[in-house]
Design a protein around this motif. Structure first.
Motif: not given
Length: 213
Positions: A130-131, A137-139, A146-147, A154-155
């Motif tokens: 989450p961090y 994320v800028t928008d 982005v997520a 990560s996966t």
């Protein structure tokens, strides 16, 4: 605005964190086996503890990212994760022996041992995703995309950590050596993130001084 290069570094750090999480989870079976065996309820205990602690980590990481978002605070998560993993290599046999003596039922003994060894480190590792999203994320209109990319990366790291640990690492190295390597990797990643943030902070002032000259 975070530069393209810094975005790549954040994705790389998230990839490495996924790699370490799954590597440690797979080693959990090897670590618990001498005292509690390797039956299905042992893996049930390990998976339960990892899923539960990751869920708490996601909550804490989201809360941690609500103020003063920067790479230094991001790097601190990695440093804490590396430090929290260290007791697994140093004191796992003593911890498991005391639990094994106190609790006869291997189901509850393995569950308690999993909590003692993996709960805190995995909570801290769970804070990274989450961090990472918050840093990237800028928008807000682009946050879902982005997520999605972040969790994809990560996966992929988790998949690679799973295959390399189970196919190669456990055959070539002792468990403690692998755990200490994960500890060193996470610590190094934390130092990298903090160093980049320091360089980023120094660069504008250096440029300003050069302009005055």
């Amino acid at each position: 605005m975070i530069s393209y290069q810094q975005n790549i570094i954040i994705y790389l750090l998230a990839f490495c964190s996924g790699f370490c999480i799954m590597g440690i989870e797979l080693l959990g079976g090897r670590i618990l086996a001498p005292f509690f065996g390797s039956s299905v309820h042992i893996w049930g205990s390990i998976i339960t503890v990892f899923m539960l602690s990751l869920s708490f980590g996601y909550l804490l990481g989201g809360k941690y990212s609500t103020r003063h978002v920067n790479l230094t605070r991001y790097g601190v998560i990695f440093l804490l994760a590396g430090l929290a993993i260290l007791p697994i290599a140093l004191w796992a046999p003593a911890i498991m022996e005391s639990i094994f003596i106190a609790i006869e039922d291997s189901r509850y003994g393995s569950l308690l041992a999993s909590i003692a060894l993996f709960f805190i480190p995995t909570i801290i590792l769970g804070m990274i995703s989450p961090y990472s999203v918050r840093l990237l994320v800028t928008d807000k209109n682009n946050s879902g995309h982005v997520a999605g990319k972040l969790y994809f990366v990560s996966t992929l790291g988790s998949a690679l950590g799973t295959i390399l640990t189970s196919f190669y690492f456990v055959l070539l190295f002792e468990v403690n050596a692998i755990v200490l390597t994960f500890c060193a990797i996470l610590t190094a990643l934390g130092i990298v993130a903090i160093s980049i943030d320091r360089i980023k902070a120094v660069a504008p002032s250096t440029a300003l001084e050069a302009g005055h000259e």
